[in-house]
Scaffold this motif. Structure first.
Motif, PDB file in Angstrom:
ATOM      1  N   CYS A 133       0.817  -1.216   0.000  1.00  0.00           N
ATOM      2  CA  CYS A 133       0.000   0.000   0.000  1.00  0.00           C
ATOM      3  C   CYS A 133       0.849   1.264   0.000  1.00  0.00           C
ATOM      4  CB  CYS A 133      -0.938  -0.010   1.202  1.00  0.00           C
ATOM      5  SG  CYS A 133      -2.061  -1.415   1.215  1.00  0.00           S
ATOM      6  N   GLU A 134       2.092   1.174   0.453  1.00  0.00           N
ATOM      7  CA  GLU A 134       2.945   2.349   0.501  1.00  0.00           C
ATOM      8  C   GLU A 134       3.747   2.518  -0.778  1.00  0.00           C
ATOM      9  OE1 GLU A 134       5.028   2.968   4.150  1.00  0.00           O
ATOM     10  OE2 GLU A 134       3.508   1.939   5.326  1.00  0.00           O
ATOM     11  N   CYS A 135       3.571   1.593  -1.718  1.00  0.00           N
ATOM     12  CA  CYS A 135       4.195   1.703  -3.041  1.00  0.00           C
ATOM     13  C   CYS A 135       3.115   1.592  -4.102  1.00  0.00           C
ATOM     14  CB  CYS A 135       5.261   0.620  -3.229  1.00  0.00           C
ATOM     15  SG  CYS A 135       6.717   0.852  -2.199  1.00  0.00           S
ATOM     16  N   ASP A 136       2.129   2.484  -3.997  1.00  0.00           N
ATOM     17  CA  ASP A 136       1.044   2.587  -4.969  1.00  0.00           C
ATOM     18  C   ASP A 136       0.258   1.284  -5.105  1.00  0.00           C
ATOM     19  OD1 ASP A 136      -0.489   4.092  -6.728  1.00  0.00           O
ATOM     20  OD2 ASP A 136       0.650   3.427  -8.468  1.00  0.00           O
ATOM     21  N   PHE A 137       0.108   0.556  -4.005  1.00  0.00           N
ATOM     22  CA  PHE A 137      -0.711  -0.662  -3.962  1.00  0.00           C
ATOM     23  C   PHE A 137      -0.246  -1.698  -4.982  1.00  0.00           C
ATOM     24  CE2 PHE A 137      -3.208   2.701  -2.144  1.00  0.00           C
ATOM     25  CZ  PHE A 137      -3.819   2.101  -1.052  1.00  0.00           C
ATOM     26  N   MET A 138       1.037  -1.801  -5.154  1.00  0.00           N
ATOM     27  CA  MET A 138       1.589  -2.721  -6.138  1.00  0.00           C
ATOM     28  C   MET A 138       1.408  -4.165  -5.681  1.00  0.00           C
ATOM     29  SD  MET A 138       5.318  -2.335  -7.899  1.00  0.00           S
ATOM     30  CE  MET A 138       4.884  -0.663  -8.422  1.00  0.00           C
ATOM     31  N   PRO A 139       0.844  -5.040  -6.544  1.00  0.00           N
ATOM     32  CA  PRO A 139       0.682  -6.452  -6.158  1.00  0.00           C
ATOM     33  C   PRO A 139       2.025  -7.080  -5.785  1.00  0.00           C
ATOM     34  CG  PRO A 139      -0.554  -5.965  -8.151  1.00  0.00           C
ATOM     35  CD  PRO A 139       0.298  -4.761  -7.882  1.00  0.00           C
ATOM     36  N   GLN A 140       1.982  -8.021  -4.847  1.00  0.00           N
ATOM     37  CA  GLN A 140       3.201  -8.629  -4.329  1.00  0.00           C
ATOM     38  C   GLN A 140       3.184 -10.146  -4.505  1.00  0.00           C
ATOM     39  OE1 GLN A 140       5.851  -6.599  -2.754  1.00  0.00           O
ATOM     40  NE2 GLN A 140       4.571  -5.240  -4.002  1.00  0.00           N
ATOM     41  N   THR A 141       4.375 -10.694  -4.641  1.00  0.00           N
ATOM     42  CA  THR A 141       4.538 -12.139  -4.708  1.00  0.00           C
ATOM     43  C   THR A 141       5.471 -12.578  -3.587  1.00  0.00           C
ATOM     44  OG1 THR A 141       6.410 -11.933  -6.229  1.00  0.00           O
ATOM     45  CG2 THR A 141       4.223 -12.151  -7.202  1.00  0.00           C
ATOM     46  N   GLY A 142       5.470 -13.866  -3.298  1.00  0.00           N
ATOM     47  CA  GLY A 142       6.344 -14.383  -2.248  1.00  0.00           C
ATOM     48  C   GLY A 142       5.715 -15.550  -1.512  1.00  0.00           C
ATOM     49  N   ARG A 143       6.380 -15.989  -0.460  1.00  0.00           N
ATOM     50  CA  ARG A 143       5.928 -17.132   0.326  1.00  0.00           C
ATOM     51  C   ARG A 143       5.199 -16.678   1.579  1.00  0.00           C
ATOM     52  NH1 ARG A 143       7.456 -22.411   0.305  1.00  0.00           N
ATOM     53  NH2 ARG A 143       9.255 -21.936  -1.035  1.00  0.00           N
ATOM     54  N   ILE A 144       4.057 -17.283   1.865  1.00  0.00           N
ATOM     55  CA  ILE A 144       3.327 -16.988   3.091  1.00  0.00           C
ATOM     56  C   ILE A 144       4.030 -17.686   4.254  1.00  0.00           C
ATOM     57  CG2 ILE A 144       1.152 -17.281   4.344  1.00  0.00           C
ATOM     58  CD1 ILE A 144      -0.298 -17.145   1.679  1.00  0.00           C
ATOM     59  N   ARG A 145       4.599 -16.914   5.145  1.00  0.00           N
ATOM     60  CA  ARG A 145       5.344 -17.470   6.283  1.00  0.00           C
ATOM     61  C   ARG A 145       4.441 -17.748   7.476  1.00  0.00           C
ATOM     62  NH1 ARG A 145      10.470 -18.894   4.392  1.00  0.00           N
ATOM     63  NH2 ARG A 145      10.957 -17.439   2.702  1.00  0.00           N
ATOM     64  N   GLN A 146       3.369 -16.993   7.589  1.00  0.00           N
ATOM     65  CA  GLN A 146       2.454 -17.222   8.704  1.00  0.00           C
ATOM     66  C   GLN A 146       1.052 -16.745   8.310  1.00  0.00           C
ATOM     67  OE1 GLN A 146       1.958 -16.158  13.464  1.00  0.00           O
ATOM     68  NE2 GLN A 146       3.882 -15.673  12.463  1.00  0.00           N
ATOM     69  N   TRP A 147       0.060 -17.621   8.482  1.00  0.00           N
ATOM     70  CA  TRP A 147      -1.326 -17.303   8.149  1.00  0.00           C
ATOM     71  C   TRP A 147      -2.216 -17.802   9.269  1.00  0.00           C
ATOM     72  CZ3 TRP A 147      -5.117 -14.739   6.338  1.00  0.00           C
ATOM     73  CH2 TRP A 147      -6.355 -15.294   6.041  1.00  0.00           C
ATOM     74  N   LYS A 148      -2.901 -16.887   9.929  1.00  0.00           N
ATOM     75  CA  LYS A 148      -3.818 -17.222  11.012  1.00  0.00           C
ATOM     76  C   LYS A 148      -5.143 -16.517  10.766  1.00  0.00           C
ATOM     77  CE  LYS A 148      -0.280 -17.823  14.622  1.00  0.00           C
ATOM     78  NZ  LYS A 148       0.188 -17.337  15.952  1.00  0.00           N
ATOM     79  N   ILE A 194      -5.837 -20.215   0.944  1.00  0.00           N
ATOM     80  CA  ILE A 194      -4.385 -20.195   1.146  1.00  0.00           C
ATOM     81  C   ILE A 194      -3.984 -21.006   2.370  1.00  0.00           C
ATOM     82  CG2 ILE A 194      -4.026 -18.000  -0.012  1.00  0.00           C
ATOM     83  CD1 ILE A 194      -4.058 -16.618   2.698  1.00  0.00           C
ATOM     84  N   VAL A 195      -2.706 -21.384   2.406  1.00  0.00           N
ATOM     85  CA  VAL A 195      -2.150 -22.149   3.517  1.00  0.00           C
ATOM     86  C   VAL A 195      -0.755 -21.620   3.818  1.00  0.00           C
ATOM     87  CG1 VAL A 195      -3.462 -24.251   3.036  1.00  0.00           C
ATOM     88  CG2 VAL A 195      -1.247 -23.900   1.922  1.00  0.00           C
ATOM     89  N   ASN A 196      -0.242 -21.952   4.997  1.00  0.00           N
ATOM     90  CA  ASN A 196       1.118 -21.573   5.357  1.00  0.00           C
ATOM     91  C   ASN A 196       2.119 -22.166   4.377  1.00  0.00           C
ATOM     92  OD1 ASN A 196       1.146 -19.900   7.727  1.00  0.00           O
ATOM     93  ND2 ASN A 196       0.308 -21.635   8.856  1.00  0.00           N
ATOM     94  N   GLU A 197       3.153 -21.399   4.086  1.00  0.00           N
ATOM     95  CA  GLU A 197       4.244 -21.772   3.174  1.00  0.00           C
ATOM     96  C   GLU A 197       3.834 -21.776   1.709  1.00  0.00           C
ATOM     97  OE1 GLU A 197       7.390 -21.929   4.183  1.00  0.00           O
ATOM     98  OE2 GLU A 197       6.594 -21.436   6.155  1.00  0.00           O
ATOM     99  N   GLN A 198       2.604 -21.384   1.403  1.00  0.00           N
ATOM    100  CA  GLN A 198       2.194 -21.300   0.011  1.00  0.00           C
ATOM    101  C   GLN A 198       2.925 -20.148  -0.679  1.00  0.00           C
ATOM    102  OE1 GLN A 198      -2.042 -21.296  -0.654  1.00  0.00           O
ATOM    103  NE2 GLN A 198      -1.881 -20.185  -2.581  1.00  0.00           N
ATOM    104  N   ILE A 199       3.309 -20.361  -1.921  1.00  0.00           N
ATOM    105  CA  ILE A 199       3.953 -19.315  -2.708  1.00  0.00           C
ATOM    106  C   ILE A 199       2.884 -18.576  -3.514  1.00  0.00           C
ATOM    107  CG2 ILE A 199       5.564 -18.815  -4.585  1.00  0.00           C
ATOM    108  CD1 ILE A 199       7.225 -21.186  -3.659  1.00  0.00           C
ATOM    109  N   ILE A 200       2.812 -17.268  -3.334  1.00  0.00           N
ATOM    110  CA  ILE A 200       1.888 -16.437  -4.099  1.00  0.00           C
ATOM    111  C   ILE A 200       2.611 -16.016  -5.376  1.00  0.00           C
ATOM    112  CG2 ILE A 200       0.469 -14.378  -4.086  1.00  0.00           C
ATOM    113  CD1 ILE A 200      -0.302 -16.618  -2.068  1.00  0.00           C
ATOM    114  N   SER A 201       2.093 -16.476  -6.497  1.00  0.00           N
ATOM    115  CA  SER A 201       2.767 -16.285  -7.783  1.00  0.00           C
ATOM    116  C   SER A 201       2.269 -15.013  -8.459  1.00  0.00           C
ATOM    117  CB  SER A 201       2.493 -17.488  -8.690  1.00  0.00           C
ATOM    118  OG  SER A 201       1.176 -17.423  -9.206  1.00  0.00           O
ATOM    119  N   PRO A 202       2.948 -14.589  -9.532  1.00  0.00           N
ATOM    120  CA  PRO A 202       2.514 -13.385 -10.251  1.00  0.00           C
ATOM    121  C   PRO A 202       1.430 -13.659 -11.285  1.00  0.00           C
ATOM    122  CG  PRO A 202       4.536 -14.206 -11.212  1.00  0.00           C
ATOM    123  CD  PRO A 202       4.253 -15.089 -10.021  1.00  0.00           C
TER     124      PRO A 202
END
Length: 656
Positions: free
Chosen positions: A346-361, A374-382
């Motif tokens: 949100c601080e960079c013009d709401f740019m979509p992000q990718t990466g691994r979910i390290r913690q989801w509760k 989604i689940v823990n350790e899932q990779i969010i792809s582009p």
């Protein structure tokens, strides 16, 4: 009656999970489809069967009609539920299902084709006496004709893709001098996103609310409306918060809008779930915008106030059964509000992000519902939309629903990549939203400008201190000892801010000192599964944390989420050179390169257009300078942090 006992869900993520759960409850067998990127996704594991449909690129998997129909036939599915997004509003897909003797759980291809084209839909609504926004939807698409019609309609106006949806292909034009530029931009985006560059013009109605009516029709000629939703809290024409019923909606206006929505559905012999969208003006007049021929992302708020399962209704209608209720039997009780949790910065013009979910509760509380895939350790792809989950709250009153949703969002933990959680919390506690006074432009024109100064201040001292402590404890970090206490210097970075601190440790007690003599005393009382119980300057609190191998820490103190990087002391601190060169902020595909080597650019100039998660992101120069290197070309796939453009600042160019 249409007989089917096995349903293939032609979608992914939270909507696939949502459909699978109801289908199972109704006794149906379920089949999931998945791309290479989704092989281990939650919806795949929940279905009774799963079948791969191709590469991660949506064009080669979720948008490939041949592969999806082949998957249905191979798994002996007799029906297909399209979810929303992807092929859910494709008349061709619906027709192909019909030709393959597969039950398409939605309207027929003819109704979908009419409502899927905004120009054709406007003509049909005009015939049905449904009120329309003044505009131009004629066949002539040349610039002189559109310019002439724009002058007739008047400014400000909206340029819209006729085949568009999801907020894409839309431009607001306030100055006639900018019309041609915006027409060309809208055409390009429409052609890329929808395969058609046809445009229409509509009068831009300021201070309007976005009200949509949920309609349902069976195969026996019965059509009803299930109340309305207020979706006025938008950013870039995409919904951020949705609620039902709409605040300040009286029974008379509800009936008028509901009757108009039913009239719109009946005009095209509609079957199944649909949503008719309107603009509601200050004087209580309203105008037809479009009809979404599918289930909506925000359908849970309607389910909560009606007590109905809309997916169950979809399956029953597709099977040929009559609607379970008539119009006078439908009751609206209480209030429901939904927020969409996105992976975006949100601080960079709401740019979509990718990466691994390290913690989801997920939050668990009375009146709270969470739809997610989604689940823990899932990779969010582009490759796909960046929406990860929906948090929905229900209460007897709007005030109770807001309080419950605020707490639920604070209890939601999503770490490993930036999200819009902090942004959503700010909106829920904003006076304009709480007073139900927001219009469709409120977030962009009033809320965000007011928040910029506060956002620029960044996290508080205690967040910096906790980040320093956690990063100083990573493997490979060594400290020096003075009078029995270990000590480490730590250099931190948050966004474009850098800070040097010193961490002192004595057992589980820490003292963090800053160069400006500020001191934070922190005691770690307990830690388990990423949750810390701390005493900060004498006050006990809980927070969630996650670290990754890149020396990055994510901290969620319930009210704010921040990401800090640990820097080497050999890295430059000169703020003037930070961000001079352009790197990829996310994985994606290069849509356009606007500069060549040797060009001079100014701060704010668009250098590259990056396509990721179905969105086009304009990457801009952070300062004035000379382009000394261009490392990418159109249609090239890039990974996060990949160098794109090198820029030498004006001072450096002069020195050379």
């Amino acid at each position: 009656m249409n007989h089917f006992d096995t349903i293939l869900i032609a979608n992914r993520g939270e909507i696939a999970v949502r459909v699978i759960k109801t289908a199972k409850q109704m006794g149906y067998e379920t089949v999931a489809v998945f791309s290479e990127a989704d092989r281990e996704a939650l919806h795949v594991s929940l279905a009774d069967k799963a079948i791969g449909i191709g590469e991660s690129d949506v064009e080669k998997s979720y948008l490939n009609i041949d592969k999806i129909i082949a998957a249905a036939l191979k798994t002996n599915a007799q029906a297909i539920h399209p979810g929303y997004g992807f092929l859910s509003e494709s008349a061709e897909f619906a027709q192909r299902c019909e030709e393959a003797n597969l039950v398409f759980i939605g309207p027929d291809s003819k109704a979908m084709a009419i409502m899927g084209n905004k120009t054709v839909a406007r003509h049909k609504m005009l015939e049905a006496n449904v009120p329309l926004v003044p505009g131009y939807d004629g066949p002539s698409q040349d610039n002189p004709t559109l310019q002439k019609e724009a002058n007739r309609v008047g400014y400000p106006l909206m340029v819209k893709a006729a085949a568009g949806g999801g907020g894409r292909g839309i431009r607001i034009v306030k100055d006639p001098q900018h019309l041609i530029t915006e027409l060309e931009a809208a055409r390009a985006e429409a052609l890329s996103s929808f395969g058609s560059d046809e445009l229409l013009l509509e009068k831009y109605i300021e201070k309007a609310r976005h009200i949509e009516i949920q309609v349902f029709a069976d195969q026996l000629g019965n059509t009803v409306y299930l109340g309305e939703r207020d979706c006025s809290m938008q950013r870039r024409h995409q919904k951020v918060i949705e609620e039902a019923p709409a605040p300040n909606m009286d029974a008379t206006l509800r009936k008028k809008m509901g009757d108009a929505a039913v009239k719109a559905a009946e005009a095209v012999n509609y079957i199944g779930a649909g949503t008719v969208e309107f603009l509601l003006c200050v004087d209580q007049s309203f105008y037809f915008l479009e009809m979404n021929t599918r289930l909506q992302v925000e359908h849970p708020v309607t389910e909560l106030i009606t007590g109905l399962d809309l997916v169950e209704w979809q399956l029953s209608v597709a099977a040929g059964e009559p609607l379970a209720l008539q119009q006078d039997e439908i009751e609206l009780k209480g209030h429901a509000i939904e927020v969409r949790l996105y992976a975006e910065d949100c601080e960079c013009d709401f740019m979509p992000q990718t990466g691994r979910i390290r913690q989801w509760k997920m939050p668990v509380a009375t009146g709270i519902r969470v739809d997610n895939g989604i689940v823990n350790e899932q990779i969010i792809s582009p490759y796909y939309d960046s929406m990860l989950a929906k948090i929905i709250a229900y209460g007897a009153t709007r005030e109770l629903a807001i309080r419950r949703l605020t707490r639920a969002l604070k209890d939601t933990v999503l770490l490993g990549l930036p999200s819009n959680k902090t942004f959503l919390l700010g909106l829920l506690q904003d006076h304009t939203f709480m007073n139900a006074e927001a219009t469709t432009r409120y977030i962009e024109e009033q809320y965000l400008p007011a928040q910029q100064k506060q956002a620029a201040q960044g996290p508080g001292d205690s967040m910096w201190a906790i980040a320093a402590i956690l990063l100083s404890r990573m493997p490979g970090t060594t400290g020096w000892r003075s009078t029995g206490t270990l000590s480490w210097p730590v250099r931190l970075k948050y966004q474009q801010q850098q800070r040097d601190v010193t961490v002192f440790q004595d057992g589980s007690a820490y003292r963090v000192e800053y160069s400006d003599d500020e001191i934070q005393n922190i005691l770690i009382l307990a830690e388990s599964d990423g949750e810390l119980l701390l005493q900060i300057n004498g006050i006990c609190c809980k927070l969630n944390v996650a670290l990754d191998e890149r020396h990055t820490v994510y901290i969620d103190n319930r009210s704010q989420v921040a990401m800090f990087e640990k820097l080497s002391f050999s890295e430059k601190q000169n703020q003037d050179t930070l961000g001079a060169n352009l790197i990829a902020p996310m994985s994606g595909k290069i849509a356009e390169v606007k500069v060549i080597k040797g060009d001079t650019v100014n701060k704010g100039d668009v250098l590259v257009v990056l396509e990721s998660m179905k969105m086009y992101q304009e990457l801009m120069a952070q300062q004035e300078g000379l382009v000394t290197g261009v490392y990418i070309k159109p249609n090239q796939q890039v990974e996060v942090n990949m160098p794109l453009i090198d820029i030498v600042t004006s001072e450096q160019a002069n020195d050379e």
